[in-house]
Design a protein around this motif. Structure first.
Motif, PDB file in Angstrom:
ATOM      1  N   ASP A 160     -12.880 -12.177  16.076  1.00  0.00           N
ATOM      2  CA  ASP A 160     -13.539 -11.626  14.937  1.00  0.00           C
ATOM      3  C   ASP A 160     -13.054 -10.373  14.201  1.00  0.00           C
ATOM      4  O   ASP A 160     -13.884  -9.379  13.966  1.00  0.00           O
ATOM      5  CB  ASP A 160     -14.980 -11.399  15.431  1.00  0.00           C
ATOM      6  N   VAL A 161     -11.547 -10.500  14.301  1.00  0.00           N
ATOM      7  CA  VAL A 161     -10.927  -9.346  13.641  1.00  0.00           C
ATOM      8  C   VAL A 161     -11.264  -9.356  12.067  1.00  0.00           C
ATOM      9  O   VAL A 161     -11.176 -10.668  11.452  1.00  0.00           O
ATOM     10  CB  VAL A 161      -9.370  -9.604  13.842  1.00  0.00           C
ATOM     11  N   LYS A 162     -11.836  -8.154  11.515  1.00  0.00           N
ATOM     12  CA  LYS A 162     -12.127  -8.248  10.204  1.00  0.00           C
ATOM     13  C   LYS A 162     -11.048  -7.233   9.268  1.00  0.00           C
ATOM     14  O   LYS A 162     -11.418  -7.321   8.149  1.00  0.00           O
ATOM     15  CB  LYS A 162     -13.493  -7.603   9.953  1.00  0.00           C
ATOM     16  N   ALA A 163     -10.468  -6.276  10.028  1.00  0.00           N
ATOM     17  CA  ALA A 163      -9.616  -5.639   8.986  1.00  0.00           C
ATOM     18  C   ALA A 163      -8.199  -5.444   9.816  1.00  0.00           C
ATOM     19  O   ALA A 163      -8.189  -5.156  11.075  1.00  0.00           O
ATOM     20  CB  ALA A 163     -10.315  -4.425   9.273  1.00  0.00           C
ATOM     21  N   ILE A 164      -7.237  -5.486   9.342  1.00  0.00           N
ATOM     22  CA  ILE A 164      -5.711  -5.491   9.686  1.00  0.00           C
ATOM     23  C   ILE A 164      -5.071  -4.298   8.777  1.00  0.00           C
ATOM     24  O   ILE A 164      -5.051  -4.392   7.708  1.00  0.00           O
ATOM     25  CB  ILE A 164      -5.015  -6.847   9.631  1.00  0.00           C
ATOM     26  N   VAL A 165      -4.110  -3.615   9.515  1.00  0.00           N
ATOM     27  CA  VAL A 165      -3.406  -2.583   8.818  1.00  0.00           C
ATOM     28  C   VAL A 165      -1.997  -3.033   9.242  1.00  0.00           C
ATOM     29  O   VAL A 165      -1.698  -3.149  10.411  1.00  0.00           O
ATOM     30  CB  VAL A 165      -3.538  -1.071   9.178  1.00  0.00           C
ATOM     31  N   VAL A 166      -0.991  -3.417   8.341  1.00  0.00           N
ATOM     32  CA  VAL A 166       0.333  -3.837   8.550  1.00  0.00           C
ATOM     33  C   VAL A 166       1.247  -3.178   7.921  1.00  0.00           C
ATOM     34  O   VAL A 166       1.193  -2.622   6.938  1.00  0.00           O
ATOM     35  CB  VAL A 166       0.488  -5.455   8.135  1.00  0.00           C
ATOM     36  N   THR A 167       2.544  -3.000   8.719  1.00  0.00           N
ATOM     37  CA  THR A 167       3.592  -2.234   7.918  1.00  0.00           C
ATOM     38  C   THR A 167       4.864  -3.130   8.568  1.00  0.00           C
ATOM     39  O   THR A 167       5.032  -3.910   9.645  1.00  0.00           O
ATOM     40  CB  THR A 167       3.665  -0.872   8.395  1.00  0.00           C
ATOM     41  N   ASP A 168       5.950  -2.932   7.855  1.00  0.00           N
ATOM     42  CA  ASP A 168       7.275  -3.365   8.257  1.00  0.00           C
ATOM     43  C   ASP A 168       8.087  -1.965   8.451  1.00  0.00           C
ATOM     44  O   ASP A 168       9.313  -2.314   8.872  1.00  0.00           O
ATOM     45  CB  ASP A 168       7.870  -3.946   7.190  1.00  0.00           C
ATOM     46  N   GLY A 169       7.538  -0.774   8.196  1.00  0.00           N
ATOM     47  CA  GLY A 169       8.330   0.265   8.929  1.00  0.00           C
ATOM     48  C   GLY A 169       9.423   0.936   8.036  1.00  0.00           C
ATOM     49  O   GLY A 169      10.309   1.710   8.420  1.00  0.00           O
ATOM     50  N   GLU A 170       9.657   0.276   6.714  1.00  0.00           N
ATOM     51  CA  GLU A 170      10.835   0.725   6.166  1.00  0.00           C
ATOM     52  C   GLU A 170      10.668   1.798   5.281  1.00  0.00           C
ATOM     53  O   GLU A 170      11.676   2.613   5.224  1.00  0.00           O
ATOM     54  CB  GLU A 170      10.985  -0.374   4.811  1.00  0.00           C
ATOM     55  N   ARG A 171       9.430   2.251   5.198  1.00  0.00           N
ATOM     56  CA  ARG A 171       9.232   3.754   4.429  1.00  0.00           C
ATOM     57  C   ARG A 171       8.069   4.645   4.876  1.00  0.00           C
ATOM     58  O   ARG A 171       7.022   4.482   4.319  1.00  0.00           O
ATOM     59  CB  ARG A 171       9.078   3.649   2.743  1.00  0.00           C
ATOM     60  N   ILE A 172       8.237   5.009   6.215  1.00  0.00           N
ATOM     61  CA  ILE A 172       7.046   5.578   6.862  1.00  0.00           C
ATOM     62  C   ILE A 172       7.173   7.165   6.066  1.00  0.00           C
ATOM     63  O   ILE A 172       7.903   7.961   6.485  1.00  0.00           O
ATOM     64  CB  ILE A 172       7.498   5.731   8.422  1.00  0.00           C
ATOM     65  N   LEU A 173       5.733   7.423   5.761  1.00  0.00           N
ATOM     66  CA  LEU A 173       5.594   8.665   4.998  1.00  0.00           C
ATOM     67  C   LEU A 173       6.827   9.185   4.353  1.00  0.00           C
ATOM     68  O   LEU A 173       7.196   8.258   3.532  1.00  0.00           O
ATOM     69  CB  LEU A 173       5.299   9.688   5.936  1.00  0.00           C
ATOM     70  N   LEU A 225       9.672   9.951   5.690  1.00  0.00           N
ATOM     71  CA  LEU A 225      10.654   9.934   6.837  1.00  0.00           C
ATOM     72  C   LEU A 225      11.729   8.914   6.795  1.00  0.00           C
ATOM     73  O   LEU A 225      12.587   8.682   7.344  1.00  0.00           O
ATOM     74  CB  LEU A 225      10.060   9.893   8.326  1.00  0.00           C
ATOM     75  N   GLY A 226      11.151   7.754   5.904  1.00  0.00           N
ATOM     76  CA  GLY A 226      12.231   6.915   5.517  1.00  0.00           C
ATOM     77  C   GLY A 226      12.161   5.539   6.696  1.00  0.00           C
ATOM     78  O   GLY A 226      11.127   5.433   7.044  1.00  0.00           O
ATOM     79  N   ASP A 227      13.078   4.681   6.804  1.00  0.00           N
ATOM     80  CA  ASP A 227      13.193   3.530   7.649  1.00  0.00           C
ATOM     81  C   ASP A 227      13.126   3.903   9.074  1.00  0.00           C
ATOM     82  O   ASP A 227      14.194   4.679   9.885  1.00  0.00           O
ATOM     83  CB  ASP A 227      14.182   2.860   7.285  1.00  0.00           C
ATOM     84  N   LEU A 228      11.942   3.618   9.666  1.00  0.00           N
ATOM     85  CA  LEU A 228      11.970   3.969  11.175  1.00  0.00           C
ATOM     86  C   LEU A 228      11.711   2.548  12.026  1.00  0.00           C
ATOM     87  O   LEU A 228      11.314   2.618  13.079  1.00  0.00           O
ATOM     88  CB  LEU A 228      10.480   4.904  11.474  1.00  0.00           C
ATOM     89  N   GLY A 229      11.770   1.580  11.255  1.00  0.00           N
ATOM     90  CA  GLY A 229      11.619   0.253  11.820  1.00  0.00           C
ATOM     91  C   GLY A 229      10.339   0.006  12.651  1.00  0.00           C
ATOM     92  O   GLY A 229       9.354   0.510  12.262  1.00  0.00           O
ATOM     93  N   ALA A 230      10.522  -0.545  14.024  1.00  0.00           N
ATOM     94  CA  ALA A 230       9.392  -0.619  14.758  1.00  0.00           C
ATOM     95  C   ALA A 230       8.628   0.625  15.319  1.00  0.00           C
ATOM     96  O   ALA A 230       7.484   0.500  15.624  1.00  0.00           O
ATOM     97  CB  ALA A 230       9.616  -1.294  16.175  1.00  0.00           C
ATOM     98  N   ASN A 231       9.096   1.816  15.088  1.00  0.00           N
ATOM     99  CA  ASN A 231       8.662   3.146  15.537  1.00  0.00           C
ATOM    100  C   ASN A 231       7.451   3.343  14.245  1.00  0.00           C
ATOM    101  O   ASN A 231       6.752   4.168  14.848  1.00  0.00           O
ATOM    102  CB  ASN A 231       9.598   4.023  15.536  1.00  0.00           C
ATOM    103  N   GLY A 232       7.525   2.620  13.315  1.00  0.00           N
ATOM    104  CA  GLY A 232       6.591   2.904  12.218  1.00  0.00           C
ATOM    105  C   GLY A 232       5.346   2.196  12.727  1.00  0.00           C
ATOM    106  O   GLY A 232       4.156   2.519  12.093  1.00  0.00           O
TER     107      GLY A 232
END
Length: 546
Positions: free
Chosen positions: A136-149, A151-158
């Motif tokens: 029963d997941v109702k909300a997802i937040v998703v990123t691909d880590g390309e522009r973190i804050l 700081l730029g591209d942080l990949g999976a660290n995002g």
């Protein structure tokens, strides 16, 4: 030989574990007697002990890790502490500390949280989502880590960004933690430092782009609907500028989705502006707004501001004339835009002298408000701030880039170099500043005022499409909650002490708008939407509330 024990499973489930708060009777009933020390602690004593332990730590990253450990061990305790101490803890679980946490995410990674979907999972995304056993997941937040804050591209660290945002969904928006899910879509990274880092937890390859990238995102969106229905909210976070706009346009009419960097940031900026003009005693349409930064946040805010000015009586073209944008090549003007053809920027191109010097641009534009969103630290220097003060009796200065290291100026600089006349807001929190006999308490222009409220209204009213106008509704609702006392203190936002109540009132206004627009699938319509939403809010102090 190991014997399966329900008690051990209970203690390992962060949603169910209560630590030493289990009573003597519960320890027998759940087969956990002996698995815990004999002491029985009240909820309040657990909260105070958590804060005592937190305060023994000397740096913010250690505090961030400690709080994440609490969340992984005892989710309810984590949210009780956050509920009771929002001012102290929100900067630790999100901005500004989350920026440092993302930079070091591979180093501090300890336990799985959320889902990692990679480009290698193409064709199998639904099966990956099915590995997450909560139905029963109702909300997802998703990123691909390309522009973190900033700081730029942080990949999976995002992944630290969705994890932090999801915590705010619960602590501020009152959405039960077992109904939320952070997701990282790992298509690689162009950050060479990460590619060379032996400890990096993500894919060690350059970013996948083009049709393969878009095909993976399409598959992801379809898989979410298949797994959790079309009512599952998907919030996009910290995608690169080009992808962010493209994905919003691609999915906004078909899915229950929004982009927080474009739309959430826009709403909180417009709310700050609406509060600021109560201090400057001016009409919205009589101001000139200069955005230093024309990425997704700047353009999103500009677009929403146009709508706000339009509602105040000006035609769209007249409203656009109130807004000027600066990008990496300088002031956006007609001559240079005719060669670049960027549809999002074209509408703001002005027939005036072009310049890439901020001081010269201030003379050309004569802005009443200067809004920084380009992650260029200290660009609002003494000369710039003094110039704004010479142009305006009460200059509006917003240094909105995150984290703190990327801020265009500090609160102290803004007040000192404008002789205490600045109307100031920042993206990261700053402490109070005293100029002469006056002490200012600047507010943080934080999306936390917006996205949890919109998410709560969307989820509980069963909305499967989020029009952009709802963000203007939320912005107005937020601005109206700023009291005269708060404005007098120099804050353009309500205190974080009352953030859940603020969020609830914004969610109420949003829910009312949803029903007026016939977007809600929840019937019958609740007559009292405030109390309807309040009753739905997750309360960590109520053991049976989920």
């Amino acid at each position: 030989m190991y014997r399966k024990n329900a008690g051990i499973s209970l203690l390992r489930d962060p949603f169910l574990n209560k630590g030493l708060a289990f009573s003597s009777e519960e320890r027998d009933e759940y087969q956990i007697r002996g698995l815990l020390p004999p002491a029985i602690q009240s909820l309040e004593s657990q909260i105070q002990l958590t804060m005592k332990r937190l305060n023994t730590l000397t740096d913010d990253l250690s505090k961030y890790q400690f709080l994440r450990d609490i969340q992984d061990f005892n989710t309810r305790l984590f949210f009780m502490v956050l509920h009771k101490y929002p001012i102290e803890l929100m900067p630790l679980i999100y901005t500004p500390t989350v920026g440092l946490a993302c930079q070091r995410y591979s180093l501090i990674y300890r336990r799985p949280r959320g889902l990692f979907i990679t480009i290698n999972d193409a064709g199998k995304v639904f099966h990956v989502l099915s590995n997450y056993t909560i139905d029963d997941v109702k909300a997802i937040v998703v990123t691909d880590g390309e522009r973190i804050l900033g700081l730029g591209d942080l990949g999976a660290n995002g992944m630290g960004i969705p994890v932090g945002k999801i915590a705010l969904y619960t602590s501020v928006g009152g959405i039960a933690p077992n109904h939320t899910l952070p997701i990282m879509i790992d298509v690689g990274t162009n950050n060479q430092t990460l590619l060379d880092d032996s400890d990096y937890i993500g894919l060690k390859q350059r970013r996948t782009t083009g049709d393969k990238y878009m095909s993976l995102l399409d598959e992801f969106m379809n898989a979410v609907v298949r797994r959790w229905s079309s009512l599952c909210l998907i919030q996009f976070e910290d995608f690169g500028n080009q992808n962010a706009w493209h994905l919003l346009e691609r999915y906004s009419q078909k899915y229950c989705t929004f982009n927080d960097d474009i739309q959430g940031t826009a709403a909180v900026i417009v709310a700050a502006i609406l509060a600021a003009i109560r201090i400057t005693k001016t009409k919205l349409q009589d101001n000139r707004f200069l955005f230093f930064g024309a990425g997704e946040a700047g353009l999103g805010a500009a677009d929403l501001l146009v709508n706000a000015i339009n509602e105040n009586g000006l035609q769209i073209n007249e409203a656009i004339n109130c807004i000027y944008l600066i990008d990496t090549k300088g002031l956006i003007t007609v001559g240079r835009q005719s060669m670049e053809k960027n549809a999002h920027k074209d509408r703001y191109a002005k027939r005036c002298q072009h310049s890439n010097n901020l001081l010269d641009i201030l003379d050309i534009v004569r802005p009443t408000a200067l809004i920084g969103l380009a992650a260029q630290p200290s660009i609002f220097n003494q000369l710039v701030l003094s110039k704004m003060a010479s142009i305006n009796r009460r200059p509006i200065i917003m240094a909105l880039s995150n984290p703190t290291s990327k801020a265009e100026c500090t609160a102290e600089q803004a007040y000192i170099h404008t002789e205490g006349r600045a109307v100031f807001a920042s993206g990261s929190p700053f402490g109070s500043v005293t100029i002469g006999s006056t002490t200012f308490h600047p507010g943080q222009c934080n999306n936390v005022y917006i996205f949890p409220a919109i998410a709560a209204a969307t989820i509980h009213c069963k909305v499967n499409h989020i029009p952009n106008h709802v963000f203007l509704v939320a912005a107005k609702a937020l601005a109206e909650q700023v009291t005269e006392d708060e404005l007098a203190r120099g804050s353009l936002f309500p205190s974080l002490i009352s953030i859940r109540e603020t969020s609830l009132r914004i969610a109420t206004r949003v829910a009312e708008w949803f029903y007026v627009q016939k977007l809600s699938n929840l019937q019958p319509e609740p007559l009292d939407k405030y109390h309807f939403l309040k009753d739905k809010m997750y309360n960590p102090f109520n053991e049976n509330h989920s």
